[in-house]
Design a protein around this motif. Sequence first.
Motif, PDB file in Angstrom:
ATOM      1  N   UNK A  64       0.848  -1.177   0.000  1.00 50.32           N
ATOM      2  CA  UNK A  64       0.000   0.000   0.000  1.00 50.32           C
ATOM      3  C   UNK A  64       0.890   1.236   0.000  1.00 50.32           C
ATOM      4  N   UNK A  65       1.260   1.710  -1.182  1.00 44.97           N
ATOM      5  CA  UNK A  65       2.246   2.771  -1.322  1.00 44.97           C
ATOM      6  C   UNK A  65       1.591   4.092  -1.706  1.00 44.97           C
ATOM      7  N   UNK A  66       2.140   5.174  -1.170  1.00 37.73           N
ATOM      8  CA  UNK A  66       1.692   6.511  -1.546  1.00 37.73           C
ATOM      9  C   UNK A  66       2.894   7.304  -2.055  1.00 37.73           C
ATOM     10  N   UNK A  67       2.650   8.241  -2.961  1.00 36.61           N
ATOM     11  CA  UNK A  67       3.731   8.978  -3.604  1.00 36.61           C
ATOM     12  C   UNK A  67       3.547  10.474  -3.424  1.00 36.61           C
ATOM     13  N   UNK A  68       4.706  11.195  -3.340  1.00 39.58           N
ATOM     14  CA  UNK A  68       6.096  10.737  -3.535  1.00 39.58           C
ATOM     15  C   UNK A  68       6.520   9.770  -2.436  1.00 39.58           C
ATOM     16  N   UNK A  69       7.411   8.840  -2.813  1.00 36.97           N
ATOM     17  CA  UNK A  69       7.823   7.746  -1.948  1.00 36.97           C
ATOM     18  C   UNK A  69       9.317   7.837  -1.673  1.00 36.97           C
ATOM     19  N   UNK A  70       9.687   7.725  -0.396  1.00 36.07           N
ATOM     20  CA  UNK A  70      11.101   7.740  -0.014  1.00 36.07           C
ATOM     21  C   UNK A  70      11.566   6.325   0.282  1.00 36.07           C
ATOM     22  N   UNK A  71      12.634   5.918  -0.416  1.00 37.60           N
ATOM     23  CA  UNK A  71      13.151   4.558  -0.279  1.00 37.60           C
ATOM     24  C   UNK A  71      14.659   4.609  -0.061  1.00 37.60           C
ATOM     25  N   UNK A  72      15.139   3.896   0.963  1.00 32.49           N
ATOM     26  CA  UNK A  72      16.569   3.814   1.240  1.00 32.49           C
ATOM     27  C   UNK A  72      17.094   2.458   0.791  1.00 32.49           C
ATOM     28  N   UNK A  73      18.021   2.455  -0.166  1.00 33.46           N
ATOM     29  CA  UNK A  73      18.609   1.216  -0.689  1.00 33.46           C
ATOM     30  C   UNK A  73      19.994   1.002  -0.086  1.00 33.46           C
ATOM     31  N   UNK A  74      20.261  -0.230   0.314  1.00 34.62           N
ATOM     32  CA  UNK A  74      21.594  -0.607   0.785  1.00 34.62           C
ATOM     33  C   UNK A  74      21.830  -2.050   0.378  1.00 34.62           C
ATOM     34  N   UNK A 106      23.182   4.504   3.236  1.00 33.22           N
ATOM     35  CA  UNK A 106      22.212   4.068   2.238  1.00 33.22           C
ATOM     36  C   UNK A 106      22.013   5.140   1.180  1.00 33.22           C
ATOM     37  N   UNK A 107      21.597   4.708  -0.007  1.00 31.36           N
ATOM     38  CA  UNK A 107      21.214   5.638  -1.064  1.00 31.36           C
ATOM     39  C   UNK A 107      19.727   5.946  -0.886  1.00 31.36           C
ATOM     40  N   UNK A 108      19.402   7.199  -0.719  1.00 30.85           N
ATOM     41  CA  UNK A 108      18.010   7.595  -0.484  1.00 30.85           C
ATOM     42  C   UNK A 108      17.403   8.124  -1.770  1.00 30.85           C
ATOM     43  N   UNK A 109      16.401   7.390  -2.288  1.00 33.55           N
ATOM     44  CA  UNK A 109      15.701   7.776  -3.505  1.00 33.55           C
ATOM     45  C   UNK A 109      14.326   8.337  -3.146  1.00 33.55           C
ATOM     46  N   UNK A 110      13.908   9.336  -3.884  1.00 29.50           N
ATOM     47  CA  UNK A 110      12.533   9.828  -3.782  1.00 29.50           C
ATOM     48  C   UNK A 110      11.885   9.675  -5.148  1.00 29.50           C
ATOM     49  N   UNK A 111      10.823   8.865  -5.197  1.00 31.45           N
ATOM     50  CA  UNK A 111      10.164   8.535  -6.465  1.00 31.45           C
ATOM     51  C   UNK A 111       8.823   9.256  -6.568  1.00 31.45           C
ATOM     52  N   UNK A 112       8.545   9.897  -7.702  1.00 31.54           N
ATOM     53  CA  UNK A 112       7.262  10.574  -7.867  1.00 31.54           C
ATOM     54  C   UNK A 112       6.110   9.644  -8.219  1.00 31.54           C
ATOM     55  N   UNK A 113       6.423   8.481  -8.828  1.00 34.48           N
ATOM     56  CA  UNK A 113       5.350   7.571  -9.267  1.00 34.48           C
ATOM     57  C   UNK A 113       5.711   6.129  -8.971  1.00 34.48           C
ATOM     58  N   UNK A 114       4.685   5.284  -9.011  1.00 28.34           N
ATOM     59  CA  UNK A 114       4.890   3.846  -8.821  1.00 28.34           C
ATOM     60  C   UNK A 114       5.780   3.275  -9.908  1.00 28.34           C
TER      61      UNK A 114
END
Length: 250
Positions: A5-15, A107-115
């Motif tokens: 159940x995701x809402x945007x903009x979405x903040x995701x930390x990749x490691x 971590x690399x922090x990405x912010x995505x505008x869409x799914x």
Amino acid sequence: MNIFNLTFPLTVDFSGGKYWINGEGPYLCGEASTAFLAGEIRCESTVDTSQLMQELETVLKIFGSHLSPYSEEQETTDDVYQQLKQSAAACSVNYAFLPLQGSIVLAERYTFPTLRDFLYVELGRAILHGNAPRQCRLCGGWFLHKQGDRAIYCERTAPGQTEKTCREMGARMVFEKKLQDEDTWKLYKRAYKKYYARCMKGNMSEDEFKAWGEQAAADRDAAIEQLKAAADAALSASIIQQLKENLNRL
């Protein structure tokens, strides 16, 4: 916030091969794209799910073919390469420190505008780390193929079953096919039952049965390889006869 159940903009930390969504996780790279292909992620009405699914499958066919997510590799045209080249994800990238199990991880922090942007990057990172969505050969549902995993069946309840999973049913189907199609397996199964019964009755020690089992499996596998190279029916029959004698030598 969770992966379904995701809402945007979405903040995701990749490691590495994992990621966190707004601090929750970790999730394995490939979990979200697999869930989307399986129809498990709630999408906004503005998302064209069929088009997005098609694009993700195209990414899999081109970049994930070495992971065997499909039963057959498909030829990729220059047009498809150009299509992907022009479909880069839109996102902003920064860095963040994550406190994990008593230590700090960069971590690399990405912010995505869409799914679409999130799934495009998430699937790409999954493939880079050896993971990829795969379709179950039994029910057709999507499941996450993890690095080094050879499974071709998922762990959902199999069609027509109440408890057994596709993986359990699939393994049974493969085994039964071997028993039905290959005389070597039929002979092996009969001999195994015979010597197992001897062991249960005390007419054969467990060590003797174990030693027989190891040699029997080796004889079976050797016969299978010999049959693959057999040039005629007479030679095949001779190999089968020899295997029968070897399996019942005690």
